[in-house]
Design an enzyme around this catalytic site. Structure first.
Site, PDB file in Angstrom:
ATOM      1  N   TYR A 170       7.047   1.416  -2.781  1.00 17.40           N
ATOM      2  CA  TYR A 170       6.301   0.289  -3.333  1.00 17.40           C
ATOM      3  C   TYR A 170       6.464  -0.891  -2.369  1.00 17.40           C
ATOM      4  O   TYR A 170       7.465  -1.584  -2.367  1.00 17.40           O
ATOM      5  CB  TYR A 170       6.779  -0.040  -4.751  1.00 17.40           C
ATOM      6  CG  TYR A 170       5.903   0.620  -5.798  1.00 17.40           C
ATOM      7  CD1 TYR A 170       5.439   1.919  -5.601  1.00 17.40           C
ATOM      8  CD2 TYR A 170       5.517  -0.041  -6.961  1.00 17.40           C
ATOM      9  CE1 TYR A 170       4.619   2.532  -6.540  1.00 17.40           C
ATOM     10  CE2 TYR A 170       4.700   0.563  -7.909  1.00 17.40           C
ATOM     11  CZ  TYR A 170       4.253   1.847  -7.685  1.00 17.40           C
ATOM     12  OH  TYR A 170       3.440   2.452  -8.608  1.00 17.40           O
ATOM     13  N   PHE A 171       5.423  -1.072  -1.577  1.00 17.81           N
ATOM     14  CA  PHE A 171       5.526  -2.075  -0.518  1.00 17.81           C
ATOM     15  C   PHE A 171       5.243  -3.485  -1.038  1.00 17.81           C
ATOM     16  O   PHE A 171       5.107  -4.421  -0.254  1.00 17.81           O
ATOM     17  CB  PHE A 171       4.579  -1.728   0.645  1.00 17.81           C
ATOM     18  CG  PHE A 171       4.957  -0.485   1.421  1.00 17.81           C
ATOM     19  CD1 PHE A 171       6.125   0.221   1.140  1.00 17.81           C
ATOM     20  CD2 PHE A 171       4.143  -0.016   2.445  1.00 17.81           C
ATOM     21  CE1 PHE A 171       6.473   1.368   1.858  1.00 17.81           C
ATOM     22  CE2 PHE A 171       4.479   1.119   3.176  1.00 17.81           C
ATOM     23  CZ  PHE A 171       5.641   1.813   2.877  1.00 17.81           C
ATOM     24  N   ASP A 229      -1.637   5.060 -16.285  1.00 21.93           N
ATOM     25  CA  ASP A 229      -0.289   4.482 -16.347  1.00 21.93           C
ATOM     26  C   ASP A 229      -0.215   3.399 -17.413  1.00 21.93           C
ATOM     27  O   ASP A 229      -1.219   2.808 -17.803  1.00 21.93           O
ATOM     28  CB  ASP A 229       0.080   3.873 -14.984  1.00 21.93           C
ATOM     29  CG  ASP A 229      -0.877   2.764 -14.569  1.00 21.93           C
ATOM     30  OD1 ASP A 229      -2.096   2.901 -14.827  1.00 21.93           O
ATOM     31  OD2 ASP A 229      -0.431   1.761 -14.005  1.00 21.93           O
ATOM     32  N   GLU A 230       1.003   3.132 -17.850  1.00 18.22           N
ATOM     33  CA  GLU A 230       1.337   1.945 -18.628  1.00 18.22           C
ATOM     34  C   GLU A 230       0.300   1.648 -19.718  1.00 18.22           C
ATOM     35  O   GLU A 230      -0.295   0.577 -19.741  1.00 18.22           O
ATOM     36  CB  GLU A 230       1.459   0.738 -17.679  1.00 18.22           C
ATOM     37  CG  GLU A 230       2.557   0.941 -16.648  1.00 18.22           C
ATOM     38  CD  GLU A 230       2.677  -0.224 -15.658  1.00 18.22           C
ATOM     39  OE1 GLU A 230       3.789  -0.489 -15.222  1.00 18.22           O
ATOM     40  OE2 GLU A 230       1.643  -0.846 -15.320  1.00 18.22           O
ATOM     41  N   ASP A 243      -8.600  -3.430 -13.296  1.00 18.80           N
ATOM     42  CA  ASP A 243      -7.329  -3.722 -13.957  1.00 18.80           C
ATOM     43  C   ASP A 243      -7.531  -4.838 -14.963  1.00 18.80           C
ATOM     44  O   ASP A 243      -8.634  -5.367 -15.096  1.00 18.80           O
ATOM     45  CB  ASP A 243      -6.232  -4.068 -12.922  1.00 18.80           C
ATOM     46  CG  ASP A 243      -4.882  -3.508 -13.368  1.00 18.80           C
ATOM     47  OD1 ASP A 243      -4.482  -3.795 -14.516  1.00 18.80           O
ATOM     48  OD2 ASP A 243      -4.250  -2.777 -12.586  1.00 18.80           O
ATOM     49  N   HIS A 263      -4.712  -0.955 -18.928  1.00 16.11           N
ATOM     50  CA  HIS A 263      -5.139  -1.785 -17.790  1.00 16.11           C
ATOM     51  C   HIS A 263      -6.650  -2.028 -17.823  1.00 16.11           C
ATOM     52  O   HIS A 263      -7.320  -1.996 -16.802  1.00 16.11           O
ATOM     53  CB  HIS A 263      -4.732  -1.127 -16.460  1.00 16.11           C
ATOM     54  CG  HIS A 263      -3.256  -1.212 -16.189  1.00 16.11           C
ATOM     55  ND1 HIS A 263      -2.637  -2.373 -15.809  1.00 16.11           N
ATOM     56  CD2 HIS A 263      -2.276  -0.285 -16.284  1.00 16.11           C
ATOM     57  CE1 HIS A 263      -1.330  -2.155 -15.655  1.00 16.11           C
ATOM     58  NE2 HIS A 263      -1.083  -0.893 -15.944  1.00 16.11           N
ATOM     59  N   THR A 315      -0.773  -6.465  -5.912  1.00 20.26           N
ATOM     60  CA  THR A 315      -0.923  -7.810  -5.340  1.00 20.26           C
ATOM     61  C   THR A 315      -0.703  -8.956  -6.326  1.00 20.26           C
ATOM     62  O   THR A 315      -1.229 -10.048  -6.114  1.00 20.26           O
ATOM     63  CB  THR A 315      -2.330  -7.948  -4.710  1.00 20.26           C
ATOM     64  OG1 THR A 315      -3.303  -7.705  -5.735  1.00 20.26           O
ATOM     65  CG2 THR A 315      -2.531  -6.986  -3.569  1.00 20.26           C
ATOM     66  N   GLU A 316       0.082  -8.713  -7.381  1.00 25.19           N
ATOM     67  CA  GLU A 316       0.339  -9.835  -8.301  1.00 25.19           C
ATOM     68  C   GLU A 316       0.794 -11.080  -7.547  1.00 25.19           C
ATOM     69  O   GLU A 316       0.336 -12.193  -7.816  1.00 25.19           O
ATOM     70  CB  GLU A 316       1.432  -9.461  -9.313  1.00 25.19           C
ATOM     71  CG  GLU A 316       0.995  -8.498 -10.395  1.00 25.19           C
ATOM     72  CD  GLU A 316       1.264  -7.046 -10.020  1.00 25.19           C
ATOM     73  OE1 GLU A 316       1.358  -6.741  -8.808  1.00 25.19           O
ATOM     74  OE2 GLU A 316       1.384  -6.212 -10.939  1.00 25.19           O
TER      75      GLU A 316
HETATM   76  C1  ACM Z   1       1.915   1.548 -11.475  1.00 23.45           C
HETATM   77  O1  ACM Z   1       2.646   1.011 -10.619  1.00 23.45           O
HETATM   78  N1  ACM Z   1       1.751   0.998 -12.666  1.00 23.45           N
HETATM   79  C2  ACM Z   1       1.245   2.787 -11.225  1.00 23.45           C
END
Ligand code: ACM
Ligand code: ZN
Length: 710
Positions: A431-432, A333-334, A200, A270, A483-484
């Site tokens: 999303y835990f 993603d993103e 990432d 990412h 885990t941010e």
């Molecule tokens: C994601 O939560 N960006 C896959």
């Protein structure tokens, strides 16, 4: 034969009488709940240190696990004996595929002399052992060292072949031994896929021999943003990585527990940590640093640079050398396109490939599809399959890609209709990394959102919008832990459990009828194992809070109400009358006491039945910015005497809540010149997500309850 029940029971009863201890007994109502449990009253198998485990060739490891679990929980070990032909009494482990219609299935039959665990395969035997393990009585005062297993038969099999959890060691590095504990947690919950997010913007975590800088430079960042999106950084050098040897060891560790590890290399976005090592692979050429912030970096791989594409191919090939997984996750993603729009090389490639934009997607979106499809070929050339996040549907991704639906279930629905296999992992339910209590002041800080266990337990992975044939494409269900804001493994455990218990029941059983209270009782039981293994877990469901607020009756309470625009179906509950039933919206936005509107206003018309004097409108909004829910932008009040012609009597704007402002339930009020009318319209409009929000550009949700007019 030592397991004749009668003499033993007498002996045991005597012993029990001496020690004043009831004989500890197994309870098969474990998580996930077995599909069929048939008990025969009054008889038991007595498990003690004289019990032998007879196992077939190929099940030695399963026998050892069983022995380890018995030792962990009951404090004694069993004798292990290879071969089941001459098993008389004891526990018997064998594989009998002919007895089952499903893989990973098992049957446990318990008689006074034997406990026979049959599996459709070794995995089935393993899950049978997990059920036995979870059913054992957990008590620190086992005296005598004996447990009784009530006689009966348990038959069980999974609904979904893919049962996964994800973990992000990039935002905060997670040591290998902790990852092994995570794998233990998955095994305890009958999960078979571990999605390991290895790259990432904030750190590269897998050794790649061809590109050593990825871990020499890319595995470390020189500081981390403090709090939510501010401009303060700590000066701690954070990072770490896994060598290929360590990963091979981990893969073996997981495989022994019937868990496959899916590596993810997230591309083409990412990728800033990789760009920090190889700046020539970004569109601007850098320089770049391993990112110290959270969010979505605009610095992505240059798709027009053949060297960058070759780099990714090499990385994927080395990843596949290490990981035998059938599934290889390539992210997707993103990925902002701002660099590609301006990049000479990217635009040249777009021209060369004759890529055109259309009314649905830009040419840069199609360029991303080109990258993803190219990497899918590299993966498929080695007999593997790619998984990508649902953004990869934006363009013309090949149908062979498996879609991981995270932005709700919509991507999964669209993908299944198009013939893709799908894994459901929607942030709305799975999303835990989101808060599990509304009392966030009492919680360890996390990214935001609100996802209580109850909501996880509600999740329906097979959308009713799909035909049964299309539903076949939903191959699995997964929860994600980013885990941010989770910097220790203790915190990972706390975020995982008991939400992963709810997930496990959905993955394994997808029950039609869901009884949350019974589920909580099962959670109580498994929490004894969490205590035993010293796992941290959240305890909110064991101390539920009850809200009972009502509002004072006012001019609109219980009166006819009509909405110009419907709330979103998921948050419509019993309909418009939620807004004027006299019950105040409290608790979570998804508690059923709030109506949710997305991209449209709440426009309510009330009929007071006769003209009334009014001067004030009041309502509440639930603000939860991490979950894309903002406060209202503006309220307008109009009145009418014929129900057709309305006159505006008041309007008020409310400033947008800042990212660092408190979330919660807030009251909004508008006073106006007293006026008399039979009909009143209350129009509440929302904001779009602001620039500092990760969903910038999309509408914000509005969650409103109890409109009062006085
Ligand atoms: C994601 O939560 N960006 C896959
Ligand atoms: Zn470029």
């Amino acid at each position: 034969m030592k397991h004749f029940l009668l003499p033993l029971l007498v002996a045991v009863t005597l012993l029990s009488a001496c020690t004043q201890q009831p004989l500890p007994e197994a309870n098969y109502n474990v998580i996930p709940l077995p599909k069929e449990i048939k008990l025969e009253e009054g008889q038991s198998y007595i498990l003690d240190s004289k019990t032998l485990v007879y196992f077939e060739e190929g099940l030695q490891r399963e026998a050892r696990f069983l022995n380890q679990y018995v030792e962990d929980i009951l404090g004694f070990t069993l004798g292990l004996k290879k071969g089941t032909d001459h098993a008389v009494d004891g526990i018997v482990l064998k594989v009998t595929p002919e007895d089952f219609d499903h893989s990973e299935a098992y049957e446990i039959s318990i008689t006074p002399s034997q406990v026979v665990v049959k599996g459709s395969d070794a995995a089935g035997v393993f899950y049978g052992i997990q059920t036995l393990r979870k059913s054992l009585p957990v008590t620190s005062h086992l005296s005598p060292l004996i447990a009784q297993l009530p006689c009966g038969t348990i038959r069980d099999w999974p609904n979904f072949g893919y049962r996964g959890m994800h973990l992000d060691p990039c935002r905060h590095f997670i040591p290998l031994d902790s990852v092994k504990v995570y794998i233990d947690m998955l095994a305890l919950h009958n999960m078979n896929q571990f999605h390991f997010h290895l790259s990432d913007d904030q750190g590269w975590r897998i050794e790649i021999k061809k590109y050593p800088e990825l871990t020499e430079i890319g595995a470390y960042r020189n500081g981390t943003v403090i709090g939510h999106n501010g401009n303060l950084y700590d000066s701690i050098r954070h990072g770490g990585y896994y060598t290929q040897d360590e990963l091979r060891d981990l893969i073996q560790y997981a495989a022994e527990r019937h868990i496959n590890i899916i590596p993810e290399i997230d591309l083409p976005g990412h990728m800033q940590a990789a760009l920090a090592c190889y700046p020539q692979m970004g569109c601007t050429g850098g320089p770049y640093e391993v990112w110290k912030r959270w969010g979505i970096s605009e610095e992505v791989l240059c798709a027009g640079n053949e060297q960058a594409m070759q780099f990714v191919e090499d990385v994927l090939n080395e990843v596949m050398d290490v990981f035998p997984s059938e599934y290889i996750h390539i992210g997707g993603d993103e990925c902002p396109k701002v660099r590609w729009e301006k990049c000479r090389k990217c635009q040249a490639l777009i021209r060369k490939l004759r890529i055109k934009g259309d009314d649905r997607f830009s040419k840069e979106d199609y360029l991303q599809s080109y990258v993803m499809n190219r990497m899918a070929k590299v993966v498929e050339a080695r007999g593997r399959r790619v998984i990508g996040w649902d953004e990869i549907l934006e363009g013309n991704v090949s149908e062979t890609a498996i879609i991981m639906s995270w932005r709700g279930t919509e991507g999964g629905i669209e993908a299944a209709r198009k013939g893709h296999d799908v894994i459901m992992a929607p942030s709305s339910h799975l999303y835990f990394d989101y808060y599990q209590s509304e009392d966030i002041a009492s919680e360890p800080m996390c990214i935001g959102g609100y996802l209580p266990v109850e909501r996880v337990y509600e999740f329906q992975p097979l959308p009713t919008e799909l035909t049964p044939e299309q539903q076949q494409h939903i191959i699995g269900v997964q929860a994600n832990i980013w885990t941010e804001y989770i910097s220790t493994f203790d915190h990972v455990e706390y975020m995982a459990m008991p939400r992963m218990d709810a997930l496990a029941e959905i993955q394994w059983n997808n029950p039609k009828e869901r009884d949350f209270d019974a589920f909580v009782e099962r959670c109580r039981k498994i929490s004894q194992l969490y205590d035993l293994y010293q796992y941290r877990y959240a305890k909110h469901i064991f101390n539920p809070q009850v809200w009972t607020d009502t509002v004072a009756p006012n001019l609109v309470t219980g009166k006819p109400i009509m909405l110009q625009e419907e709330p979103e179906e998921r948050y419509a509950y019993k309909g418009a009358t939620v807004l004027n039933d006299g019950e105040l919206g409290r608790g979570a936005y998804n508690s059923g006491r709030w109506l949710g509107f997305y991209g449209k206003p709440l426009d309510a018309f009330f009929d007071l039945k006769e003209p009334k004097l009014m001067a004030r409108v009041r309502f509440h909004a639930n603000v939860n910015k991490g979950a894309w829910i903002y406060n209202p932008r503006q309220v307008t009040v109009r009145i009418s005497n014929d129900g057709k012609h309305f006159l505006e009597v008041g309007k008020k704007e409310f400033p947008i809540s800042g990212w660092n402002d408190r979330d919660g339930v807030f009251a909004y009020e508008l006073s106006f010149e007293p006026a008399t009318a039979r009909y009143v319209e209350v129009l509440i409009e929302g904001y779009d997500l602001p620039e500092d929000h990760s969903g910038y550009g999309n509408p914000a949700w509005l969650f409103i309850d109890e409109i009062e007019v006085n």
